[in-house]
Design a protein around this motif. Structure first.
Motif, short mmCIF file in Angstrom:
data_model
loop_
_atom_site.label_atom_id
_atom_site.label_comp_id
_atom_site.label_asym_id
_atom_site.label_seq_id
_atom_site.Cartn_x
_atom_site.Cartn_y
_atom_site.Cartn_z
N SER A 10 0.87 -1.16 0.00
CA SER A 10 0.00 0.00 0.00
C SER A 10 0.91 1.22 0.00
N VAL A 47 -2.96 4.11 2.38
CA VAL A 47 -2.74 3.65 3.76
C VAL A 47 -3.89 4.07 4.67
N THR A 48 -4.41 5.30 4.48
CA THR A 48 -5.45 5.78 5.42
C THR A 48 -6.74 6.24 4.74
N PRO A 106 -9.22 2.93 3.08
CA PRO A 106 -7.84 2.48 2.84
C PRO A 106 -7.84 1.04 2.31
N HIS A 115 -6.26 -1.65 3.15
CA HIS A 115 -6.22 -2.83 4.03
C HIS A 115 -7.58 -3.17 4.62
N VAL A 141 -3.13 -6.61 3.07
CA VAL A 141 -1.99 -5.84 2.55
C VAL A 141 -0.75 -6.27 3.32
N TYR A 178 2.54 -4.78 3.16
CA TYR A 178 3.36 -3.68 3.70
C TYR A 178 2.72 -2.34 3.36
N HIS A 179 3.04 -1.36 4.18
CA HIS A 179 2.52 -0.02 3.97
C HIS A 179 3.68 0.97 3.87
N PRO A 239 3.79 4.86 4.04
CA PRO A 239 3.05 6.12 4.15
C PRO A 239 3.83 7.27 3.51
N GLN A 284 3.75 2.39 10.52
CA GLN A 284 3.65 2.58 9.08
C GLN A 284 2.21 2.59 8.58
N ASP A 285 1.28 2.15 9.43
CA ASP A 285 -0.11 2.11 8.98
C ASP A 285 -1.01 2.25 10.21
#
Lengths: 180, 620, 246
Positions: A83, A89-90, A136, A138, A143, A145-146, A148, C122-123
């Motif tokens: 992501s 992500v958000t 987002p 996820h 997901v 890995y993220h 940001p 990270q999230d």
């Protein structure tokens, strides 16, 4: 030379800024192209992933039925799904529309908005329907890995990609971690 | 009262204010009266009240937003709260609420357009042994059925004042099914106080100069009586009946020994733990024992003021409690000169307004002081700096009743019952799937099986001990004992029969905690919501084992990091259920891997409506 | 010497000296050990509501900002388990509000964001709540953006105890808790708040901000661009200690 890793990328409800940032890795892109081969990506205009790819990078949030389909397609065809960027992500800036009902958003755009002619909410079956909110990634698929950032810096993207290619832990060090 | 758009007449607010001191501590009590008079807190009233007790409007708004029984919107002439404990649900409360709504043409939680009525759910009203239950304009309706709801709807439609409704509708039984040594019959009012004072060696208790008597160095009989009573309390090994089991004597002595200009005695009758109703019975039928225990505590610790903090669900006891207090004053058992000794002690009643958290002693004290019932910082403890930052003993209703019995019969007598670590007897509130729900008194140490046998619930698959914050036990554990050393409990004993789906229990409890979280600390405020959402997701058949792992992780986070007991115990039932009743979760799992956080197709519903589309591409 | 007069305790195996009346948090920060925190500002009474500063004292969890230091106690703070919990708590704060870092004037100076960085977040992990919260831009100098509020209660406490104005209060309960403003309309413009108030200076996030001061510091020079919050907090705490007790 070992066979190249396959990468796919796309943008959902995003601004392509994350893709621009990826191009910002400058001359490292030559190094990257030695290591990877791009499958579906706006960079090469391939529309569908053929077979499986190793790494999928998605920027943008999930805003409509099409973004759900594309995201699910990526999840099915990517061994590792990443992501990329605040929207993915958000929900990010596009999710600011979540302050308003879908009805209010569409009426503002297509009925009451300034300069609107032939006022009606578009209902062509060709158009993907909008979700009630922007979500987002996820929340729709798993997901792995993220990354940001708005956008994540070229260094951050390079760090993640090179780590994934080399089989290292791609989580960002604090110095590269940014939400803006 | 009919509501139109003109501002409501504030005359009744002014009348209410005249009866209250200009003290922020009166704020909640004033707001409760305004709510009862107007069926909401009009903005104009909030302003008058704020000015009267000298707090800000925002402070008043803070209280109205916090307490469930206060509302800033008009709730109608008739306000019905249907009790939402799992035992009510098992008796059909959900269907009954919908039924009443339909009969009244009202939507749940929304006041009918003409202002006639509104119907809501509320946390357990403490009538689990005679449910399903509800409150109408503050008074309890018990043993509800569809037929009864028909009558209720008719009475409301006809605008019949609640005072004119058949008394049978409001009949509350004690259902005291088994008594042991403590609650055979109520003790003689004053007997325990006299016994305590006589322990000082002076049989007459007359003509004492109070100043001399209270001087610890005086060696006066009166003072000696208090000391001897504390010794009896130590001998009894009485532990708090609210669930935590702190030794009462240590608490009383600590309070007594801290130098302070005044001290307080607070009786915690908030009884908000769903499935608990013993205080309801004690305050109705053993009232003097409770007030006498509080008075004894005042005598021992040197307090002049006692406060009964009682949940508003028990408003129907108001006249009775006030009458008992008045009688005790007349009999010289309360007032400026208790038993002619010069000892001054009196008791006020403070009402709660719908907040489970106020059963937590520091939150309860905040509530008495007229604030949102949020728990205080962990230190100092209320016994050191409680009400008005003075040393304060907060004990459970049953603890005070036990203390009066100990004063009467002695600590050794008390310690002779129960187990080594759990002296005395305990009241159990039995409800759910059994033949004889009600109050059962047993010596501590009784097994779950024995209680089940006596109440006619032996075929149970599970029992919830000590309410949603307690322990869920399965058949395999029915030989465990009810005592501090094994199953520590406030007394709640909810029985679940063999055909119950234990996941429904989990869902009810999870929603309860989300509703009752005070919102102070992050893990409880957000965690209880996340947990309720996850449980709803599983309930809808949209959950996956990953969601179960998430439930576990959040549960652990709450246990470790929540500020107070509410958040720390909120996930207990989830952890137990996953351990003992996993089957009821697993049968709802339709997905083995990841399941989206929300219903994808439902998220397109609004767009489908707006575009009038229903083609294949309009679904996910 | 008996353990009671040593006046030190163990924090992650390191001996930490303390003064009488100091909390575990204060003693740790004074000794240069960062404990993540959001609702606490050492200049004001602790509140122990965000729970990020939770530590394990002799095997039991406590909020270090309100836990008195006791000689000889064994405190664990920088453990994998606690840091994971701190990440979860921070994620909870991020999902219960609406935090649009890319467009937020506080970005780079936001304690929530900086703490997330320090914890390697990270999230947001949990589903977003996307709550509907009001923005109050009525005041000429001050803006209250409830989307960004983390309910730390600092403005409520400071307005009451320092400014003595009681401008802010909380209403609602549980997940519906929100900040309210004391004024006839409920709006900041009609309240007694003013730009000099301490209460509007210490918001750890961008919920209470001065108008006309946004984006004045270029990216790269904002507070937490210059030093990560763990270093910055300790440095500020130690400077404060030197000033008050030096």
């Amino acid at each position: 030379m070992a066979s190249k890793r396959k990468i796919a990328t796309c943008s959902l409800a995003g601004c392509f800024g994350c893709h621009m940032s990826l191009l910002d890795i400058d001359e490292r892109i030559l190094e990257l192209l030695e290591l990877v081969e791009f499958d579906r990506s706006p960079i090469n205009d391939i529309k569908v992933i053929r077979g499986m790819v190793d790494i999928g990078l998605i920027e943008g949030g999930v805003c409509n039925a099409e973004s759900v389909h594309v995201l699910q397609h990526f999840r099915e065809h990517c061994r590792v799904l990443v992501s990329v960027g605040e929207c993915a992500v958000t929900g990010g800036i596009p999710s600011m529309r979540n302050h308003h009902s879908l009805k209010a958003c569409l009426e503002e755009s297509y009925i009451r908005g300034i300069g609107v002619e032939n006022a009606h909410v578009p209902d062509d079956p060709e158009l993907p329907l909008l979700l009630d909110k922007v979500y987002p990634l996820h929340e729709v698929v798993r997901v792995d890995y993220h990354v940001p950032g708005c956008p994540p810096s070229a260094d951050a993207l390079w760090y993640v990609l090179s780590a994934l290619i080399a089989g290292r832990d791609p989580r960002l060090p604090t110095a590269l971690l940014r939400f803006d | 009262m009919l509501r139109d758009d003109s501002p409501p007449d504030m005359e009744r607010v002014r009348q209410i204010l005249e009866t209250h001191e200009r003290d922020p501590g009166e704020l909640l009590q004033i707001l409760i009266q305004v709510q009862h008079a107007y069926h909401f807190i009009p903005a104009e009233a909030a302003e008058l009240v704020a000015d009267h007790v000298r707090v800000t409007r925002a402070h008043v708004r803070g209280l109205v937003g916090f307490y469930s029984f206060l509302s800033d919107t008009y709730l109608g002439e008739y306000v019905v709260y249907v009790s939402d404990n799992i035992t009510d649900r098992m008796q059909g409360s959900e269907g009954l609420a919908t039924y009443l709504c339909n009969r009244l043409g009202a939507k749940l939680g929304v006041t009918r357009a003409d202002g006639l009525a509104s119907v809501h759910f509320t946390s357990c009203t403490g009538m689990c042994d005679q449910g399903p239950a509800a409150l109408v304009n503050g008074l309890p309706l018990t043993r509800l059925t569809r037929l009864r709801m028909d009558d209720v709807a008719k009475l409301i439609q006809a605008r019949t004042p609640v005072a004119e409704w058949p008394a049978e509708f409001f009949r509350v039984e004690d259902n005291f099914r088994r008594s042991d040594v403590m609650f055979r019959r109520p003790t003689e009012p004053g007997a325990a106080l006299r016994a305590a004072m006589r322990r000082g060696g002076d049989e007459t208790l007359k003509e004492i100069q109070y100043e001399e008597a209270v001087d610890p160095s005086s060696g006066h009989a009166w003072r000696r009586g208090a000391d001897e009573t504390l010794k009896e309390l130590y001998r009894s090994d009485l532990r708090g009946r609210g669930g935590a089991g702190f030794k009462a004597a240590i608490k009383w002595e600590t309070c007594r020994d801290i130098s302070a200009p005044e001290r307080y005695v607070v009786c915690n009758a908030d009884e908000g733990e769903p499935g608990t109703f013993k205080d309801r019975v004690l305050l109705r039928s053993y009232t003097d024992m409770v007030f006498e225990g509080m008075t004894l505590c005042g005598y021992v610790v040197g307090a002049a003021r006692g406060i009964l903090y009682i949940r508003q669900e028990y408003w129907y006891l108001k006249a009775h409690l006030e009458q008992v207090l008045a009688r005790r004053r007349d009999d010289g058992l309360l007032g400026r000169n208790v038993l002619g000794t010069g000892f001054a002690f009196d008791i006020d009643i403070h009402w709660g307004a719908g907040a489970y958290i106020c059963g937590m002693e520091s939150a309860l004290i905040e509530s008495i002081e007229g604030r949102r019932g949020k728990p205080r910082k962990r230190w100092p403890l209320p016994v050191v700096a409680g009400l008005n930052r003075r040393p304060t003993v907060v004990n459970n209703v049953e603890t005070f009743a036990a203390a009066s019995m100990i004063a009467l019969k002695g600590g050794a007598w008390f310690a002779g019952h129960g187990t080594t670590h759990s002296a005395g007897t305990k009241l159990f509130c039995v409800s759910g799937d059994c033949e004889r729900p009600g109050i059962y008194e047993y010596p501590f140490g009784v097994s779950v099986r024995e209680v089940l046998r006596d109440c006619g619930g032996l075929n149970a698959q599970a029992v919830q001990i000590s309410g949603p914050s307690g322990v869920t036990i399965s058949q395999l554990e029915f030989d465990r004992n009810l005592a501090f050393e094994d199953l520590s409990t406030v007394g709640t004993f909810m029985v679940f029969g063999p055909t119950r789906d234990m996941f429904d229990v989990v869902r009810n409890f999870t929603h309860f905690f989300r509703h009752e979280s005070c919102g102070l600390c992050t893990p409880c405020r957000v965690g209880t919501s996340l947990l309720a959402n996850l449980v709803d997701k599983v309930a809808a058949g949209k959950g996956s084992p990953m969601d179960v792992e998430e439930v576990r992780k959040i549960s652990q986070l709450l246990k470790t990091t929540a500020h107070c007991g509410l958040g720390q115990t909120a996930p207990n039932h989830l952890i137990d259920s996953l351990l003992k009743f996993r089957g009821d979760w697993d049968k709802r799992m339709m997905v083995t891997d990841f399941a989206p956080a929300f219903d994808l197709d439902a998220a397109l519903q609004e767009a489908r409506q707006l575009t009038d589309r229903d083609d294949a591409a309009a679904h996910l | 010497m008996s353990p009671d007069t040593r006046r030190t305790f163990l924090l992650d195996g390191r001996e930490i000296p303390f003064r009488e009346g100091q909390t575990v948090f204060d003693a740790a920060m004074a000794a240069g050990v960062y404990i993540p925190h959001l609702c606490h500002n050492p200049d004001f009474e602790p509140h122990s509501s965000c729970r990020l500063c939770t530590v394990i004292v002799n095997g039991r969890p406590f909020a270090s900002c309100t836990q008195p230091a006791v000689a000889g106690q064994d405190v664990k703070s920088d453990t994998a388990e606690l840091n994971e919990m701190r990440r979860s708590l921070t994620q909870m704060l991020l999902v219960e509000g609406n935090h649009y870092c890319p467009s937020c004037e506080k970005s780079g100076g936001c304690r929530l964001q900086a703490t997330a960085y320090a914890l390697g977040l990270q999230d947001n992990h949990f589903p977003q709540f996307f709550p509907l919260r009001d923005v109050d831009a009525s005041h000429p100098d001050i803006i209250l953006d409830r989307d960004r509020c983390i309910l730390c209660g600092l403005c409520v406490r400071i307005s009451r105890t320092v400014d003595r104005k009681n401008v802010f209060a909380m209403t609602g309960r549980g997940i519906d808790t929100t900040i309210v403003v004391d004024s006839p309309t409920g709006l900041l413009a009609d309240s007694r708040v003013s730009r000099e108030d301490e209460a509007v200076q210490h918001c750890p996030v961008g919920a209470l901000m001065m108008k006309g001061e946004a984006f004045t510091v270029p990216i790269g020079e904002r507070p937490y661009d210059r030093a990560p919050i763990n270093e910055d907090s300790v440095a500020q705490f130690q400077a404060r200690e030197a000033r008050l007790h030096g």
